[in-house]
Structure formats: structure tokens, C-alpha cells
Write an enzyme that holds these catalytic residues in place. Structure first.
Site, PDB file in Angstrom:
ATOM      1  N   HIS A  65      26.372  65.176   1.665  1.00  0.00           N
ATOM      2  CA  HIS A  65      27.613  65.779   1.180  1.00  0.00           C
ATOM      3  C   HIS A  65      28.486  64.760   0.457  1.00  0.00           C
ATOM      4  CE1 HIS A  65      31.695  67.837   2.174  1.00  0.00           C
ATOM      5  NE2 HIS A  65      31.304  68.106   0.949  1.00  0.00           N
ATOM      6  N   HIS A  89      30.329  64.342  -3.931  1.00  0.00           N
ATOM      7  CA  HIS A  89      31.665  63.812  -4.223  1.00  0.00           C
ATOM      8  C   HIS A  89      31.609  62.442  -4.888  1.00  0.00           C
ATOM      9  CE1 HIS A  89      34.286  66.629  -1.836  1.00  0.00           C
ATOM     10  NE2 HIS A  89      33.105  66.929  -1.309  1.00  0.00           N
ATOM     11  N   HIS A 120      26.292  71.040  -4.236  1.00  0.00           N
ATOM     12  CA  HIS A 120      27.471  70.872  -3.379  1.00  0.00           C
ATOM     13  C   HIS A 120      27.727  72.128  -2.555  1.00  0.00           C
ATOM     14  CE1 HIS A 120      31.855  71.070  -2.471  1.00  0.00           C
ATOM     15  NE2 HIS A 120      31.588  69.874  -1.994  1.00  0.00           N
ATOM     16  N   ASN A 153      27.964  72.244   1.532  1.00  0.00           N
ATOM     17  CA  ASN A 153      29.370  72.251   1.942  1.00  0.00           C
ATOM     18  C   ASN A 153      29.804  73.521   2.657  1.00  0.00           C
ATOM     19  OD1 ASN A 153      32.192  70.957   1.735  1.00  0.00           O
ATOM     20  ND2 ASN A 153      32.504  72.998   0.890  1.00  0.00           N
ATOM     21  N   ILE A 187      36.423  70.897  -3.131  1.00  0.00           N
ATOM     22  CA  ILE A 187      36.956  70.781  -1.774  1.00  0.00           C
ATOM     23  C   ILE A 187      35.964  69.995  -0.923  1.00  0.00           C
ATOM     24  CG2 ILE A 187      35.915  72.918  -0.982  1.00  0.00           C
ATOM     25  CD1 ILE A 187      39.297  71.463   0.125  1.00  0.00           C
TER      26      ILE A 187
END
Length: 858
Positions: A519, A524, A710, A714, A858
Site C-alpha cells: 500500500h 503512495h 491502489h 486500499n 486517500i
């Protein structure tokens, strides 16, 4: 300035903007009293807009810049300044809190066609400029300028704010009068690498991760610098130019109230993540300490029913915790509504249909294919499993699992035959954790490095055959590992409890690897350098900028929040996950083996042995496990993304030479390779960016990672991990040895033994609160196959190609929903009867366990 207008003919412009108001929570600091900040919000909502917009009349000036006529310096003519007029009272097509203003420019034929404009804000407050549309230009269609940028008082800027018409141009195609303006704007975005960053700045630059620790506060909060060294390689983050710490001049002081990101990367007005980011700060600063004080006398869950009570009855809390957590509750709705002071979480999807199916071996295995971390399992190709750790440092780390361990459960197949028939698989966290266990297990041993071997059954599901639990040798790492191998027991009793604990150690390895590597690192973190390079090197009118920009929305902001609250020294991740202060450092060790081309889904599946190339198979791949939901759904989305990118790129590049001659594109790629991912700059696997195929593949990887991948890792965090029993984030002791008090307890009470081993109460509540925040969709989310504005480009061919992509996403959604209903595809729902929905492209707001946002938002 030459007189530009002779006939003083009027052309009308419509400016759409959003005025700043107190709902912009980025300016509310997370201090001791969170409730006061939210009270301010409640007081101002609904009453600010009219007053603010009234002030804007004749306080915002615009000047058109010609794309066809030049001044003496060869730059496009700049027209006289004209001001916004009174607000248009009603435009039903405008989004909430957007306002439209008219502006009338004087124009004549000597000016030519506008291609850009300057805007000056003479008010003291900033506003969000959405667009300018010009109409009534004789002999020309209307011209749209999509701006989507915050505009501050003109005195705050060294260079006037400029915006370009919404038509894409490769560098050599840019109208000559606008070329210099294009260069100047890129220079502004790059900055000069110095000076303190102010909130209105729009500067994109690189830095290492040197702000995760806080050595000035405590020696225990010092953290290594990640990036810039062979010991701790890492992607680069956005530079903030904060002062160094007093203790270590190479480390940057952590952010206090806000973490600088370029202003246009900050969450928008409507984004729920404004509240969520604010809530993360408050959670770390105010709620967690109160949790710890309150639960200090009651650290453990006593039984599984008490855990389920979090979703059914709630936990009664004292008034001070209610006061501290109430701002978060405004977003998360975690309180009962009957006036009682209870903390109550929504039921995780994994127990909505069956409360105990999570305990089965079948579900344990299925989540490796269709859970929140389905991208680690590999086909076993070498037996016994080997280690890549340096034997000079770690000794012999080869697995102690034997053929005899496995063959009692392989349906009569030998290990050699099972490998040949592609029926053995492994979830291998041995190396990732073994090199850190000597730190993690201090002062007392608390966990293992794990290997899990599984067998593919005739019905397409997996069953675990053996779990290996390994510890560093007590005489030193150079002597290798000390391992025990556990097999699935028959019946119940203490062996069943030990097996359940063994699975918990595997899941803790998996949960930590998922959060920190799958993750954080692989979405990110690795995307941020591409965002920085795109904004520094590709003009907003560059076609590739227009292609990639939607997939960068909010990422730098959420990453900055993560650095200040989630992954910081002493932050939420360190408190609630097994590696503690070594958490992010562990992700650096994994980044050493990161390979950009392998992030493409087909390459990833082939590398893990989960697929083999087969031109006759769908997508050119034969899946080794046909019912592998992440791969089946993901390959359809990957192919759709790549087809869309190929269609789009072909509109602008007809030959490979055109790629090579695109100075902006080449500079973009050079910065990505040599700076953004500079610790890998000498690796031979980087695409050279000399061909159309390389550009298509690279852009497809960026979009895949930022959107579908993602989403897959997530938005299932709370649906699967909200039940801490199913996905604990830490273990606190090893398997009890026979003859000990703990072993006797395990014989008497299997649930208590399990709960004494996994995440305790306070850390569980921290974990649940955070992952519920991270698993929610915002109200203004934009999903894959959608754009915020249908007029995102003036190129009609590009819009048509995008509509084809959008239609493919709609078709894929229908196919996934259909597959989830097929009874023979057992891995799609499993014992918990939870359909695999994480790669369904669309979603509503909230905790839905589905939906692919365009970006890591997010």
C-alpha cells in the site's frame, strides 16, 4: 504596452470560481481543542459565499494574451486589464459553492486569437479559479481555459499568474507567441530550490525522507534518512524547505500544524478527506493518549464476542474521550445515536454474512487471492524454498519444510509432480521479517518470520499445507534461523489452537507487509516522484500532462498527512503495527528490489509465477489459478488502461523520433529516473523513453498503480481488517511452550490464548479507527473512466477516445458483477460469502468495498 484595441469590439468571458471560506479545513490547525475548530465550521457553513463573492466585483483583473500576434519581443500581445462584473445570480449547471462572473474584454482583429490570460487578485483572500470561457470571438469558436488552481493576492507572486487555453500542444507545436510564457510558467513551478515554502507557493521540488523522526523531542524518536544512500534507498518526496533539527542538521524538523505541499495539491473544498486528514491529526494528538489512559486497566479483549461487540453494542467511553473523538465521529459516524456515550464501528464485510467463517483454512487461503493484499502470493518453483539474504551475514536461511511435511496432504502427488503441475504456492515473508526480528523481538520475543505453502485443489481453491515459523539463531544471525514447521491438525484441541495462532503470525506478517509495502510504498510513495516531475517538466498544455494529471489528484497532500501522523516516528503505524519504529525502514529494504517495469500487472503476474505468456489466452496470459479474482479483474482493467493510453498517445506521436525530440518529455523522464527514483538511476531496467511503446507502457503503469492497484490494496482494509481477529496487526508473544502457564491457559481457553497473542484493545481501536478512515470514499471522488470536467481537453479526438475507455469500464463492471454470481468460482466469495468487489470501477460515498478512484487520494 502598445494600444491593442481599435474598434473596441466586446467579447464576453465567463469566469467560474469558488471563494475561500471557513469550510476550507486546511487552514484550521489541529490543536488542543478539536471541537472548537469544527464549531467554527458549523457556524459559517451556508452564510459566507454571498458576502465573499460580492467583494470580488472589480477586484479581480484579467488580461488576454494573444496566441497569434506578438509584441516587439516576439511574445504574445498582452491586452488591457478588465475586471469581473457582478455575479451571475443563478447557473444551474454549476457545482456547489461555485459562482460565475462576467467579464467583457475589448478586442479587435489586430489582437488575433487569445491563447492565454493573466489574472490578478487584488483582494486579501484567495479563491479557487475553475475556468474562463470566452465567447463571441468573430470567426472563432468559444475558447475554454480550464484552470483548477488557487489564486492568491497578486503581491504574493513573483510572476503573474497565467493560464493557457485548453488545447494540447507538444513543445514544438506551441504557437510561437506563447512559447516564452510556457517556459516561464515551468520555471515558476520548479522554483530555485531555496527559501521557505509559503502556503501560496506552487513549487515542486524533490527531497529525501528526512522528516519522519523528531530527535529534538526524544532520542527514541530519531529515524534514519530514507533516500539518497545505498543503505536506505527510497523514492523522493516533495521538498518543504523546513529548518533542520537541532540534534541532526541532515534531518528536517517535522511539521507542526501543516506540511507544505504545492497549493494546488491541497484537498479541495468538497473533499471529505479534508475532514479525514484533520481527523488523523486529532486522532494521533488527542484521542490515542486518552484511549491508552482509559484502557490501561483493561488492555485485553476477553473473548471473541467482546470484539464483535464493537460493531453490535459498542464500547462505553468516558466524557473526555467523547469530547476528543467527536470531530472524527462527525465524519465516521462511530457513535450511537441514542444519546449514550458509546464507541461503535460499522460491521466489517468479512462478518456480515457469517461471524466465524474467517477462522477457516479456506478463507485464510482465499484472502491471498481475493483479499486486501492479493499481490504477494507466488507459485512455488524451487523446493525447499530458498532465501535471498546474504549467507555471510545471516547464515543458511533455507526453509526446513520437507517433502514429508507436504505430501501427506497433496492428494497423492509428490512434491516434484505438484511443482511440475503448477499446484504448489507460497506466501513468503521470511526474508522481509527475518532481517528485522532481532530489533522487533526486543526486549522480549513476540513474533516470527513466516513461510506458508499451499496446494491448489481440483475445485480451484487453495488449502494450506504447512506454516514455517522462524526466529534468528540465539547464538547470532550468522548461524541461520531456528524454525518450526506446523501442519493443519485434525479435529480440535490444543493443536487446533496452535494452528490458529500460526495463521495469526502469517496474517500479521501479511498485514504489516501490506500496509507498509503493497500500500504505502508501491502506490503512495512511488507515485510522488512522477507527480513532481510532471509538474516541473511537462507544461499544463502538454498532452501527457493532460493524460496523467487526473491520476495525481490529492496524492501529495495525503502523503504529507501520512508523514506527519501515520508513518512518522511515534505515529499511528508505529503504535499499532508489529515493526514499531522499524516500520518504514523495512519498506526501504523492500524498495531495494523495486523494478519499475515489473509494476505492470502482466509482468508482476509472470514474475510471481502466477501466469505464463500464452498468445492464445485472454490478455496473452494463462493464469495458473484460473479463479484468481484480483488477476482476472485486474487484467481486464489493465488492458483497458493500456488501450486508452495507446489511443491517446497515437494522436500526438506518429513516430518514435517524435518521442525522442520532445524536450519536455525527455526532461520529465530524466528527472524521474535520475532524481525522483534516483537511488535506482543506474539500473538497466529503466525504459529509455525512446519509443511510442515505452511511453505507452510507462504511462499505463503510472495510471494502473495510482488507480486500480491502489484501489485493490486500499478500500478493503476495513472490510477485511476491521475484524481485528481476522487481520491482527501485531503479535505480542511466541507460541507457548508445553509445561508453561501460558500453555495450560491455551489448553483451557483457546479464545483467550488467541487474544493474549494478537493486537490488544487500545491498538485494535487505533487500527480500526484509522483503516475505517482510509477505506472510505469521498463525496466528490472521480472514478476511473471519468473526468471532473467533460471539456478536459479541446481535442475532440481525445475526448472520443476517452469515451471508448469509459464504455470499457462500464462493460468491465458488468462482467465482474456477473462473475461474482458464478457458483463454480469459489474464490470470488469464499466461506465468508463476501464477493470480490474491490475492482468494480464505480462506487458511492462511504465504506463500500468497491470503486477505483483515478488517483491515490486517500
Amino acid at each position: 504596452m502598445f494600444p491593442l484595441f481599435k474598434k473596441k469590439q466586446k467579447i464576453k468571458g465567463t469566469v467560474v470560481l469558488m471563494c475561500k471560506n471557513a469550510l476550507d479545513l486546511n487552514d484550521i490547525k489541529a490543536g488542543p481543542s478539536l471541537g472548537a475548530g469544527f464549531g467554527l465550521v458549523r457556524d459559517v457553513v451556508g452564510g459566507v459565499i454571498d458576502g465573499a463573492t460580492a467583494i470580488l466585483g472589480r477586484s479581480v483583473g484579467l488580461q488576454l494574451i494573444s496566441a497569434t500576434k506578438t509584441d516587439r519581443m516576439g511574445n504574445g500581445f498582452v491586452g488591457d486589464q478588465f475586471f469581473l462584473e457582478k455575479r451571475i445570480p443563478f447557473l444551474p449547471t454549476l457545482a456547489a459553492r461555485q459562482d460565475a462572473f462576467s467579464v467583457y474584454f475589448e478586442w479587435d482583429n489586430d489582437f488575433g486569437i487569445p491563447g492565454a490570460f493573466y489574472i490578478k487578485n487584488y483582494t486579501q483572500g484567495e479563491f479557487y479559479l475553475v475556468s474562463l470561457t470566452l465567447e463571441d470571438i468573430p470567426g472563432h469558436d468559444s475558447i475554454t481555459f480550464l484552470c483548477n488552481s488557487w489564486v492568491y493576492n497578486a503581491k504574493q507572486y513573483r510572476k503573474d499568474r497565467i493560464f493557457f487555453a485548453n488545447k494540447p500542444y507538444l513543445p514544438h507545436e506551441m504557437p510561437a507567441p506563447l512559447v516564452n510564457y510556457r517556459h516561464v510558467e515551468l520555471d515558476t513551478l520548479r522554483g530555485d530550490g531555496t527559501a521557505k515554502r509559503e502556503e501560496w507557493d506552487r513549487i515542486y521540488d524533490y527531497d529525501v525522507y528526512n522528516d519522519l523522526g523528531n530527535p529534538d523531542k526524544s532520542r527514541d524518536l530519531a529515524r534514519p534518512i530514507l533516500g539518497g544512500s545505498s543503505k536506505f534507498p527510497y523514492p523522493r518526496r516533495g521538498r518543504t524547505c523546513r529548518k533542520p533539527t537541532k540534534t541532526d542538521s541532515a534531518s528536517e524538523r517535522p511539521a507542526t500544524d501543516t506540511n507544505y505541499v504545492p497549493r494546488d495539491e491541497v484537498f479541495g473544498h468538497l473533499k471529505q478527506a479534508d475532514f479525514l486528514g484533520f481527523g488523523l491529526k486529532g486522532l494521533n494528538q488527542n484521542v490515542i493518549p486518552k484511549f491508552r489512559n482509559f484502557f490501561d486497566f483493561d488492555k485485553e479483549f476477553d473473548n471473541f464476542e467482546e470484539v464483535r461487540c464493537l460493531f453490535e453494542g459498542g464500547v462505553k467511553l468516558p466524557t473526555d474521550i467523547i469530547s476528543a473523538i467527536s470531530p472524527i465521529a462527525m465524519v465516521k459516524e462511530i457513535f450511537r445515536t441514542d444519546g449514550e456515550n458509546f464507541l461503535k464501528y460499522p460491521p466489517p464485510h468479512v462478518i456480515q454474512a457469517d461471524k466465524s467463517a474467517w477462522m477457516t483454512d479456506e478463507e485464510f487461503a482465499r484472502e491471498m487471492l481475493a483479499g486486501v493484499n492479493p499481490c504477494v502470493i507466488q507459485r512455488l518453483q524451487v523446493f525447499p524454498p530458498e532465501s535471498k539474504l546474504d549467507p555471510n551475514v545471516y547464515g543458511d536461511q533455507t526453509s526446513t519444510i520437507t517433502k514429508e511435511h507436504l505430501e501427506i496432504n497433496t492428494d497423492g502427488l509428490t512434491v516434484e509432480k505438484a511443482i511440475q503441475d503448477e499446484r504448489l504456492f507460497i506466501l513468503d515473508y521470511h526474508d522481509a521479517f527475518m532481517s528485522y526480528l532481532k530489533y522487533i523481538n526486543k526486549p522480549i520475543p513476540k513474533s516470527y518470520a513466516t513461510r506458508t505453502i499451499l496446494f491448489l485443489k481440483d475445485d480451484g481453491t487453495l488449502k494450506p499445507l504447512a506454516i514455517e515459523l522462524s526466529l534468528p539463531h540465539p547464538d547470532g544471525e550468522k548461524y541461520g534461523a531456528v524454525s518450526k514447521v506446523l501442519l493443519p491438525p485434525e479435529g480440535h484441541g490444543v493443536q487446533r489452537t496452535i494452528w490458529q495462532l500460526a495463521k495469526a503470525y502469517v496474517v500479521v506478517n501479511d498485514a504489516c507487509f501490506h500496509q507498509l509495502m503493497s500500500h504505502w510504498l508501491n502506490t503512495h510513495c512511488v507515485i510522488e516522484p512522477f507527480i513532481i516531475a510532471t509538474n516541473r517538466c511537462l507544461s499544463v498544455v502538454h498532452p501527457i500532462h493532460k493524460l496523467l494529471q487526473p491520476h495525481y489528484r490529492d496524492t501529495m497532500n495525503i502523503n504529507a498527512l501520512a508523514r506527519s501522523s501515520l508513518i512518522s516516528g511515534g505515529g499511528i503505524i508505529e503504535q499499532a503495527f508489529l515493526p514499531g519504529p522499524y516500520a518504514v525502514e523495512m519498506s526501504s529494504a523492500v524498495y531495494k528490489d523495486w523494478v519499475f517495469p515489473d509494476q505492470a500487472l502482466p509482468a508482476d503476474l509472470i514474475k510471481r509465477g502466477m501466469a505464463v505468456q500464452d498468445a492464445s489466452a485472454p490478455h496473452g496470459l494463462r493464469l495458473v489459478i484460473k479463479d484468481y479474482p484480483f488477476a482476472v479483474d485486474g487484467l481486464e482493467i489493465w488492458d483497458a488502461i493500456k488501450a486508452w493510453v495507446k489511443d491517446y498517445v497515437s494522436l500526438y506521436y506518429k513516430t518514435d523520433v517524435a518521442i525522442q525530440r520532445d524536450a519536455e518529455l525527455q526532461e520529465f523522464w530524466k528527472e524521474v529516473v535520475e532524481i525522483g527514483h534516483g537511488d535506482h538511476k543506474n539500473k538497466p531496467w529503466w525504459p529509455e523513453m525512446n519509443s511510442i511503446n515505452e511511453l505507452v507502457e510507462s504511462c499505463s503503469i503510472i495510471i494502473w498503480l495510482a488507480s486500480a492497484f491502489h484501489a485493490a490494496v486500499n478500500f478493503g482494509q476495513y472490510p477485511y481488517g476491521g475484524l481485528i481477529l481476522n487481520r491482527p496487526t501485531m503479535t505480542r508473544r511466541l507460541i507457548p511452550e508445553k509445561g508453561t502457564k501460558e500453555y495450560e491457559e491455551m489448553e483451557k481457553d483457546d479464545q483467550r490464548a488467541y487474544l493474549r497473542t494478537i493486537t490488544p484493545k487500545t491498538e485494535a481501536l487505533i487500527d480500526l479507527t484509522v483503516i475505517e478512515i482510509l477505506s472510505r470514499h469521498a463525496s466528490d471522488e472521480v472514478y476511473l473512466g471519468k473526468r471532473e470536467n467533460d471539456e478536459w481537453t479541446a481535442d475532440e479526438k481525445a475526448r472520443v477516445a476517452f469515451k471508448r475507455f469509459a464504455k470499457k469500464m462500464e462493460d468491465i463492471e458488468k462482467k465482474i458483477e456477473s462473475r461474482n454470481k458464478e457458483p463454480d468460482l469459489l474464490n470470488r466469495t469464499g466461506p465468508v460469502k463476501m464477493p470480490y468487489t474491490l475492482l468494480l470501477p464505480t462506487s458511492g460515498e462511504g465504506l463500500t468495498c468497491r470503486g477505483i478512484p483515478n488517483s491515490v487520494s486517500i
